[in-house]
Each structure stands twice: as structure tokens, then as C-alpha cells.
Design a protein around this motif. Sequence first.
Motif, PDB file in Angstrom:
ATOM      1  N   PRO A 160      10.754  -0.581   3.626  1.00 17.41           N
ATOM      2  CA  PRO A 160      11.831  -1.443   4.363  1.00 17.41           C
ATOM      3  C   PRO A 160      12.889  -0.353   4.395  1.00 17.41           C
ATOM      4  N   TYR A 161      13.777  -0.364   5.268  1.00 16.10           N
ATOM      5  CA  TYR A 161      14.790   0.970   5.913  1.00 16.10           C
ATOM      6  C   TYR A 161      15.626   0.621   4.736  1.00 16.10           C
ATOM      7  N   ALA A 162      15.362  -0.483   3.655  1.00 16.66           N
ATOM      8  CA  ALA A 162      17.259  -0.674   3.549  1.00 16.66           C
ATOM      9  C   ALA A 162      16.705   0.835   1.830  1.00 16.66           C
ATOM     10  N   PRO A 180       7.871   2.828   7.100  1.00 15.44           N
ATOM     11  CA  PRO A 180       8.044   1.296   6.606  1.00 15.44           C
ATOM     12  C   PRO A 180       7.026   0.556   6.247  1.00 15.44           C
ATOM     13  N   TYR A 181       5.695   0.746   6.596  1.00 19.16           N
ATOM     14  CA  TYR A 181       4.437   0.192   6.158  1.00 19.16           C
ATOM     15  C   TYR A 181       3.649   0.859   4.608  1.00 19.16           C
ATOM     16  N   GLY A 182       5.407   1.690   3.928  1.00 13.70           N
ATOM     17  CA  GLY A 182       4.816   1.935   2.720  1.00 13.70           C
ATOM     18  C   GLY A 182       4.832   3.538   2.545  1.00 13.70           C
ATOM     19  N   ALA A 183       5.217   3.098   1.085  1.00 17.72           N
ATOM     20  CA  ALA A 183       5.400   4.320   0.662  1.00 17.72           C
ATOM     21  C   ALA A 183       3.997   5.733   0.853  1.00 17.72           C
ATOM     22  N   ALA A 184       4.739   7.432   1.154  1.00 18.83           N
ATOM     23  CA  ALA A 184       3.646   8.985   1.061  1.00 18.83           C
ATOM     24  C   ALA A 184       4.030   9.785   0.511  1.00 18.83           C
ATOM     25  N   ALA A 219       1.100  -1.354  -0.317  1.00 22.00           N
ATOM     26  CA  ALA A 219       0.060  -0.255  -0.266  1.00 22.00           C
ATOM     27  C   ALA A 219       0.263   1.285  -0.058  1.00 22.00           C
ATOM     28  N   PHE A 220       0.158   2.761  -0.656  1.00 30.17           N
ATOM     29  CA  PHE A 220       1.348   3.770  -0.689  1.00 30.17           C
ATOM     30  C   PHE A 220      -0.167   4.329  -0.344  1.00 30.17           C
ATOM     31  N   THR A 221       0.281   6.123   0.003  1.00 31.76           N
ATOM     32  CA  THR A 221      -0.924   6.879   0.458  1.00 31.76           C
ATOM     33  C   THR A 221      -0.339   8.385   0.614  1.00 31.76           C
ATOM     34  N   SER A 222      -1.030   9.588   0.284  1.00 36.36           N
ATOM     35  CA  SER A 222      -0.909  11.161   0.719  1.00 36.36           C
ATOM     36  C   SER A 222      -1.634  11.220   1.642  1.00 36.36           C
TER      37      SER A 222
END
Length: 203
Positions: free
Chosen positions: A143-145, A160-164, A110-113
Motif C-alpha cells: 500500500p501507499y502507506a 501498489p501490487y507488490g514490491a519490486a 507477490a514481489f518481482t524484479s
Amino acid sequence: MTKILVLYYSTHGHIEAMADAVANGARSAGAKVTIKRVPESMSDDVARQIGAKLDQPAEIAAPDELAEYDAIIIGTPTRFGRMSGQMANFLDQTGGLWAQGKLVGKVGGAFTSTASQHGGAETTLFSVLTGMMHHGMITVGLPYAFPGLVSMDEVTGGAPYGAATITGPDGSRKPSKNELDGAHFQGRHIAEVTAALVRGKSS
């Protein structure tokens, strides 16, 4: 070649831009990627009044087609700390897939704004990931990578749960390079995880 669906809802184009970055990341790992969006529930008149972006080229998805993909990556803006009503309505129509176990073992992300730094990004991501887990999907975050998660040089979204991405209260802020890089990283990471799982099933 793994098949990945990037499924999104975007009012003003922020999530649309993030979806493109996620898709490009997945393609860079060799996945076949399809970008689709969920139906708009607002009338065209209302959408124009609020300045919604009406020229989005992505096709409209149907709930049943989710079963055709190896991975599903969902993008949605925040609405009071949870996913948008448009996305929730679409996912509420996947009960038949759930009853048949059609999404069990597939990969999800998932990703969000959000309008502000503390505007509910993580709870919105959880609202998507929770539904995926009810479907028996394997959820993958950011990930924190990805070093941009710990960047202190600028205001930036991402967890860490998704891009935002952060849009600003009036929606005028566009996704930054760091936020788009995070979306690209997540798309590639999910594609790599998916490919490994698919290979494992076939071996």
C-alpha cells in the motif's frame, strides 16, 4: 502464530535478497516464516555459463506443502512481462490443491524484479496474483502507506501490487535500501492482515 511461506525463484540473487527482506518484515509482525525456492530447470552447466547464483541456501519446496501455510508470498523475476518459467512450472503443479480448494481463503502476495524501470514489473505481479485469485486466495499488495512508493529522489522499483527491484540490463544493480524497505513493509503488512484473518476465523 501465523505460518507464512515466502516462495521464490532467483537466478542472480536479486529476488533472493528481496525474499529475505519480505521474510524479515513478516517476522517483525510475529509470524513464523519459512523461506523456500522452486526447482531450477536449467542444468548446472548452463546456470554457470550465465552466472547464476548457485549457492542459495533455501530448501526446495513441493507444491502440496502450500496448503500448510496461512499466507504465501511469491517472488519471481520478470520474463517478458510475466513470471519466470520455473515459477510457472511449479504453480502449474498446484491443480490438485485447486481441485480440493486447499488454498481458498489464504492470503497471497507477490514481489518481482525487472531489468529496467518499465520492464514489466506490474504485469509480472499480476501474473502471480491472477493465479492466486483462481485459487480463491485473498491478495495483498504494497500500500501507499509505504512512503517509498512515491519517492522521486532515486530510480526505484515498487508498485501498489507488490514490491519490486530494478536489476539493470546486466544484472549488476543490487536491490536498493528503498526497495528492500518496501519488501520488508509488504512482508509485515501481509503478516498483519493474515493474523487478523486468522483471529477472525477462530473467534
